[in-house]
Design a protein around this motif. Structure first.
Motif, short mmCIF file in Angstrom:
data_model
loop_
_atom_site.label_atom_id
_atom_site.label_comp_id
_atom_site.label_asym_id
_atom_site.label_seq_id
_atom_site.Cartn_x
_atom_site.Cartn_y
_atom_site.Cartn_z
N ASP A 127 0.87 -1.17 0.00
CA ASP A 127 0.00 0.00 0.00
C ASP A 127 0.91 1.23 0.00
O ASP A 127 1.87 1.29 0.78
CB ASP A 127 -0.86 -0.09 1.27
N ILE A 128 0.65 2.19 -0.90
CA ILE A 128 1.58 3.32 -1.07
C ILE A 128 1.82 4.05 0.24
O ILE A 128 2.96 4.29 0.64
CB ILE A 128 1.08 4.29 -2.17
N LYS A 129 0.73 4.37 0.94
CA LYS A 129 0.91 5.14 2.17
C LYS A 129 1.72 4.35 3.20
O LYS A 129 2.64 4.87 3.82
CB LYS A 129 -0.45 5.52 2.78
N ALA A 130 1.41 3.07 3.34
CA ALA A 130 2.11 2.25 4.33
C ALA A 130 3.60 2.12 3.96
O ALA A 130 4.47 2.21 4.83
CB ALA A 130 1.48 0.86 4.41
N GLU A 131 3.89 1.95 2.67
CA GLU A 131 5.30 1.78 2.27
C GLU A 131 6.08 3.08 2.40
O GLU A 131 7.27 3.08 2.75
CB GLU A 131 5.37 1.19 0.85
N LEU A 132 5.40 4.21 2.13
CA LEU A 132 6.07 5.50 2.34
C LEU A 132 6.40 5.67 3.82
O LEU A 132 7.51 6.05 4.19
CB LEU A 132 5.16 6.65 1.89
N TYR A 133 5.41 5.37 4.66
CA TYR A 133 5.60 5.50 6.11
C TYR A 133 6.78 4.64 6.58
O TYR A 133 7.66 5.10 7.32
CB TYR A 133 4.32 5.10 6.84
#
Ligand SMILES: [Zn+2]
Length: 326
Positions: free
Chosen positions: A118-124
């Motif tokens: 998930d983009i947000k999770a991987e960015l975090y």
């Protein structure tokens, strides 16, 4: 006691000193690395170009620079470390991402499309990795998280970046600085970050000098955040005269403790290089450099009655408080 992370390690907030709040040591737009005619990567040469362009700041007492280069604009902490050692100026580097239009998103989008991540999770997770353990093998920890949005809208990847940054910022205490396109989406960025629980004193909404409306500036300032008057010299967007007039208006209303100054200049750009044609260079502005605010802007502010305390607040106290909370 809170420390500020620099590329040479953590320092006491008191030793930060006069700070340029948004500049770039090295940067390159995505794609330069695919150009067969790009200048070959040679760290020694790059460091020398950086030093040549940065040396004049020493004459004005600059003691620290916040490097706002996100990962996807070819951030290079090894160059930053070399430059910081040789120049004897603190450099605070960033973790973070650029706009959806101009950054590098295919990799994360593809992983999300394939339901791997998930983009947000991987960015975090990426921001946490760098803030906690350092960037790559360098051991260098970022002092700030950089986020960005495009003109008049916050796109899905940009929203994911803002939310991931908020979460990482809350957990690590790292402050968050933003890129706005011509100052647009300032209130929306602030609302999104504050809505995620970031305290306003940990937020700097950047490039706000792109909008000369005092009413608009106050709409952002009402939220308690810092704002960046950080593109002095880029006159193709807004003439410096207009930026100065807007800034004088805000200072007259007592906002010195909410504003930081800088130029968004780059010491060494990656790629082919080359000079702008004369007409284009004129549009960008002939004063654009790392010393424009000292040579032209601060003298103009003083002529208009802005005092040394207000200048000191914007250039020394605000960056220190933003980065350290102290
Ligand atoms: Zn920038």
């Amino acid at each position: 006691m809170a420390k500020i992370n620099t590329v040479l390690g953590p320092i006491d907030p008191e030793s930060l000193g006069l700070t340029l709040a948004h500049e770039h040591i090295v940067a390159g737009y995505p794609g330069w690395e695919c150009d067969p005619l790009a200048r070959p990567y040679n760290r020694e040469k790059i460091v020398n170009v950086c030093l040549r362009n940065l040396e004049p700041v020493k004459n004005y007492g600059v003691n620290a620079i916040i490097d706002a280069t996100p990962v996807d604009l070819s951030r290079d902490v090894d160059v930053m470390r070399n430059v910081s050692e040789k120049l004897q100026v603190h450099i605070v580097c960033s973790t973070g991402r650029y706009t959806e239009n101009e950054g590098k998103w295919i990799y994360l989008r593809q992983r999300e499309r394939n339901k791997i991540g998930d983009i947000k999770a991987e960015l975090y997770e990426g921001f946490m990795q760098e803030l906690t353990y350092g960037i790559g093998q360098s051991g260098i920890r970022p002092g700030v998280i950089k986020v960005a949005s495009g003109l008049n809208c916050i796109s899905p990847c940009e929203e994911a970046t803002l939310r991931a940054a908020a979460q990482a910022g809350k957990e690590t205490g790292a402050p968050i600085m933003t890129h706005t396109e011509a100052g647009t989406m300032g209130p929306e960025q602030a609302d999104l970050l504050i809505g995620e629980g970031v305290i306003p004193q940990k937020i700097m909404i950047g490039h706000m000098c792109g909008n000369p409306s005092l009413a608009y500036q106050m709409e952002v300032l009402r939220r308690g955040v810092y704002i960046g008057f950080d593109r002095f010299g880029i006159e193709m967007f807004v003439p410096d005269q207009v930026r100065i007039a807007t800034l004088i208006g805000l200072l007259g209303m007592g906002y010195a403790d909410r504003i930081m100054m800088s130029q968004d200049f780059t010491a060494c750009g990656y790629g082919r290089g080359g000079r702008l044609p004369e007409e284009e260079a004129k549009k960008v502005g002939l004063n654009w450099s790392f010393t424009n605010i000292f040579r032209n802007i601060i003298p103009a502010l003083k002529k208009a009655g802005i005092n040394n305390d207000q200048i000191k607040t914007m250039t020394i106290d605000n960056p220190r408080r933003f980065l350290s909370g102290l």
